[in-house]
Motif scaffolding. Sequence first.
Motif, PDB file in Angstrom:
ATOM      1  N   GLY A 190       0.826  -1.208   0.000  1.00 23.08           N
ATOM      2  CA  GLY A 190       0.000   0.000   0.000  1.00 23.08           C
ATOM      3  C   GLY A 190       0.857   1.254   0.000  1.00 23.08           C
ATOM      4  N   PHE A 191       1.971   1.217   0.729  1.00 20.08           N
ATOM      5  CA  PHE A 191       2.928   2.322   0.748  1.00 20.08           C
ATOM      6  C   PHE A 191       3.530   2.503  -0.642  1.00 20.08           C
ATOM      7  CE2 PHE A 191       7.404   3.667   1.724  1.00 20.08           C
ATOM      8  CZ  PHE A 191       7.121   4.913   2.262  1.00 20.08           C
ATOM      9  N   THR A 192       3.949   1.403  -1.259  1.00 15.90           N
ATOM     10  CA  THR A 192       4.510   1.475  -2.612  1.00 15.90           C
ATOM     11  C   THR A 192       3.482   2.026  -3.590  1.00 15.90           C
ATOM     12  OG1 THR A 192       5.917  -0.431  -2.141  1.00 15.90           O
ATOM     13  CG2 THR A 192       5.610   0.152  -4.453  1.00 15.90           C
ATOM     14  N   GLN A 193       2.251   1.549  -3.508  1.00 17.18           N
ATOM     15  CA  GLN A 193       1.209   2.002  -4.427  1.00 17.18           C
ATOM     16  C   GLN A 193       0.963   3.501  -4.278  1.00 17.18           C
ATOM     17  OE1 GLN A 193      -0.555  -0.621  -6.557  1.00 17.18           O
ATOM     18  NE2 GLN A 193      -0.352   1.333  -7.605  1.00 17.18           N
ATOM     19  N   ALA A 194       0.952   3.994  -3.047  1.00 15.03           N
ATOM     20  CA  ALA A 194       0.746   5.426  -2.826  1.00 15.03           C
ATOM     21  C   ALA A 194       1.890   6.246  -3.403  1.00 15.03           C
ATOM     22  CB  ALA A 194       0.587   5.711  -1.331  1.00 15.03           C
ATOM     23  N   LEU A 195       3.131   5.752  -3.242  1.00 15.07           N
ATOM     24  CA  LEU A 195       4.288   6.487  -3.749  1.00 15.07           C
ATOM     25  C   LEU A 195       4.295   6.552  -5.271  1.00 15.07           C
ATOM     26  CD1 LEU A 195       7.278   5.407  -1.474  1.00 15.07           C
ATOM     27  CD2 LEU A 195       5.574   7.209  -1.132  1.00 15.07           C
ATOM     28  N   MET A 196       3.711   5.573  -5.935  1.00 15.88           N
ATOM     29  CA  MET A 196       3.660   5.596  -7.399  1.00 15.88           C
ATOM     30  C   MET A 196       2.615   6.568  -7.930  1.00 15.88           C
ATOM     31  SD  MET A 196       6.076   3.627  -8.400  1.00 15.88           S
ATOM     32  CE  MET A 196       7.087   2.236  -7.849  1.00 15.88           C
ATOM     33  N   CYS A 197       1.719   7.053  -7.057  1.00 20.31           N
ATOM     34  CA  CYS A 197       0.803   8.108  -7.471  1.00 20.31           C
ATOM     35  C   CYS A 197       1.609   9.394  -7.655  1.00 20.31           C
ATOM     36  CB  CYS A 197      -0.294   8.295  -6.426  1.00 20.31           C
ATOM     37  SG  CYS A 197      -1.399   6.867  -6.258  1.00 20.31           S
ATOM     38  N   ASP A 198       1.071  10.320  -8.411  1.00 17.71           N
ATOM     39  CA  ASP A 198       1.823  11.518  -8.759  1.00 17.71           C
ATOM     40  C   ASP A 198       1.883  12.540  -7.631  1.00 17.71           C
ATOM     41  OD1 ASP A 198       2.220  10.598 -11.479  1.00 17.71           O
ATOM     42  OD2 ASP A 198       0.084  10.991 -11.752  1.00 17.71           O
ATOM     43  N   VAL A 199       0.823  12.638  -6.849  1.00 14.20           N
ATOM     44  CA  VAL A 199       0.742  13.579  -5.733  1.00 14.20           C
ATOM     45  C   VAL A 199       0.021  12.869  -4.593  1.00 14.20           C
ATOM     46  CG1 VAL A 199      -0.064  15.852  -4.958  1.00 14.20           C
ATOM     47  CG2 VAL A 199       0.570  15.521  -7.356  1.00 14.20           C
ATOM     48  N   ARG A 200       0.451  13.174  -3.348  1.00 14.75           N
ATOM     49  CA  ARG A 200      -0.160  12.522  -2.186  1.00 14.75           C
ATOM     50  C   ARG A 200      -0.576  13.553  -1.139  1.00 14.75           C
ATOM     51  NH1 ARG A 200       3.360  10.040  -4.655  1.00 14.75           N
ATOM     52  NH2 ARG A 200       4.909  11.567  -3.944  1.00 14.75           N
ATOM     53  N   PHE A 201      -1.781  13.393  -0.631  1.00 13.11           N
ATOM     54  CA  PHE A 201      -2.261  14.110   0.536  1.00 13.11           C
ATOM     55  C   PHE A 201      -2.514  13.053   1.616  1.00 13.11           C
ATOM     56  CE2 PHE A 201      -3.207  16.838  -2.974  1.00 13.11           C
ATOM     57  CZ  PHE A 201      -3.249  18.143  -2.497  1.00 13.11           C
ATOM     58  N   ALA A 202      -2.435  13.465   2.882  1.00 13.93           N
ATOM     59  CA  ALA A 202      -2.654  12.485   3.952  1.00 13.93           C
ATOM     60  C   ALA A 202      -3.497  13.072   5.061  1.00 13.93           C
ATOM     61  CB  ALA A 202      -1.319  12.006   4.522  1.00 13.93           C
ATOM     62  N   ALA A 203      -4.299  12.228   5.672  1.00 12.62           N
ATOM     63  CA  ALA A 203      -5.059  12.617   6.849  1.00 12.62           C
ATOM     64  C   ALA A 203      -4.124  12.674   8.045  1.00 12.62           C
ATOM     65  CB  ALA A 203      -6.176  11.609   7.109  1.00 12.62           C
ATOM     66  N   ALA A 204      -4.340  13.649   8.917  1.00 12.68           N
ATOM     67  CA  ALA A 204      -3.541  13.751  10.131  1.00 12.68           C
ATOM     68  C   ALA A 204      -3.628  12.437  10.903  1.00 12.68           C
ATOM     69  CB  ALA A 204      -4.042  14.909  10.987  1.00 12.68           C
ATOM     70  N   GLY A 205      -2.475  11.945  11.339  1.00 11.51           N
ATOM     71  CA  GLY A 205      -2.434  10.701  12.100  1.00 11.51           C
ATOM     72  C   GLY A 205      -2.298   9.446  11.272  1.00 11.51           C
ATOM     73  N   ALA A 206      -2.386   9.563   9.939  1.00 15.13           N
ATOM     74  CA  ALA A 206      -2.225   8.375   9.087  1.00 15.13           C
ATOM     75  C   ALA A 206      -0.837   7.780   9.288  1.00 15.13           C
ATOM     76  CB  ALA A 206      -2.434   8.743   7.624  1.00 15.13           C
ATOM     77  N   LYS A 207      -0.763   6.455   9.337  1.00 17.25           N
ATOM     78  CA  LYS A 207       0.499   5.766   9.564  1.00 17.25           C
ATOM     79  C   LYS A 207       1.071   5.239   8.248  1.00 17.25           C
ATOM     80  CE  LYS A 207      -0.339   4.280  14.326  1.00 17.25           C
ATOM     81  NZ  LYS A 207      -0.396   3.109  15.259  1.00 17.25           N
ATOM     82  N   PHE A 208       2.367   5.404   8.082  1.00 22.49           N
ATOM     83  CA  PHE A 208       3.090   4.941   6.907  1.00 22.49           C
ATOM     84  C   PHE A 208       4.173   3.958   7.355  1.00 22.49           C
ATOM     85  CE2 PHE A 208       1.317   8.989   5.832  1.00 22.49           C
ATOM     86  CZ  PHE A 208       1.064   8.970   4.468  1.00 22.49           C
ATOM     87  N   GLY A 209       4.542   3.039   6.457  1.00 19.84           N
ATOM     88  CA  GLY A 209       5.640   2.154   6.792  1.00 19.84           C
ATOM     89  C   GLY A 209       6.073   1.288   5.627  1.00 19.84           C
ATOM     90  N   ALA A 210       7.396   1.253   5.398  1.00 21.76           N
ATOM     91  CA  ALA A 210       7.992   0.303   4.449  1.00 21.76           C
ATOM     92  C   ALA A 210       8.500  -0.858   5.296  1.00 21.76           C
ATOM     93  CB  ALA A 210       9.129   0.968   3.674  1.00 21.76           C
ATOM     94  N   VAL A 211       7.593  -1.713   5.710  1.00 28.95           N
ATOM     95  CA  VAL A 211       7.856  -2.674   6.792  1.00 28.95           C
ATOM     96  C   VAL A 211       8.476  -3.993   6.312  1.00 28.95           C
ATOM     97  CG1 VAL A 211       5.968  -1.744   8.175  1.00 28.95           C
ATOM     98  CG2 VAL A 211       5.506  -3.615   6.587  1.00 28.95           C
ATOM     99  N   PHE A 212       8.972  -4.019   5.097  1.00 28.32           N
ATOM    100  CA  PHE A 212       9.412  -5.276   4.479  1.00 28.32           C
ATOM    101  C   PHE A 212      10.466  -6.009   5.314  1.00 28.32           C
ATOM    102  CE2 PHE A 212       8.401  -2.038   1.259  1.00 28.32           C
ATOM    103  CZ  PHE A 212       7.235  -2.593   0.771  1.00 28.32           C
TER     104      PHE A 212
END
Length: 280
Positions: free
Chosen positions: A126-148
């Motif tokens: 899901g993190f990878t998919q979001a990064l492949m989008c051209d622009v990203r906005f995020a809700a306050a408190g949203a958690k991200f992680g490249a947890v591989f």
Amino acid sequence: MSGSDGASDEAVLYEATGSGVAILTFNRPDRLNAWGPDIAAGFYAAIDRAESDPAIRVIVLTGRGRGFCAGAYLGASGGAAKVGESMEKAGETNLAELVGERPPHFVTTLRKPVIAAVNGACVGIGFTQALMCDVRFAAAGAKFGAVFARRGLIAEFGVSWILPRLTGMAVALDLLLSGRTFLADEAVELGLVKEVVAADDLMKRVMEYAEDLAANCSPASMAVIKRQVYGDDARDVVAANDLSEVLVREAMSRPDVIEGITSFLEKRAPQFPALSPTDA
């Protein structure tokens, strides 16, 4: 917003607005929209639909519920005892059967801008998919992680290509080697996210941005610019400049340039034509 269709049990919901924006919503909130064959198939179908529809000029991707996409679907927690057996089988399986027929980076090859509205957990694929989008906005408190690395995996599906391009090598190595989770406020500081917005205001803000692009930017120009930005990363500055000169000459023959200049001089909103099959 009008034009919503698709039953609520569909893995990806599709809504076409009258303003030229297609909203794609991952619809497996019970598992935080974790990626699986159902979401993959629905996502590809929705993307193809938006890409081929001349009325659609911008694509927005988000998730329903508390998650954007919380990584690959690993099954219920009660299935931990069978992980070894599942992984042995996975090692012999075509990855397309696990994650879908297309790699996440195919989003960068689309002619239309794709904007991620990260409403919640954005982890793993899901993190990878979001990064492949051209622009990203995020809700306050949203958690991200490249947890591989914390799952015994490696940097999957092109994340090792896109992440350093967005953050630089040092930050990318920190995030990939540690596999740590971090919040939206840090994501914006690292350059992964354009803006952090209160959760209740996220889609309103994203739609304002998307509708501005749809109303005021040439679809043909945006398509070519996407191709330039992703392609020029592999070129030196001389080659990038030479290509841009060719593309400028091509642009001059399109009606978009006349409309863009005329509308500016006349102080009115532009009326750019939809993408043609040959644009970009």
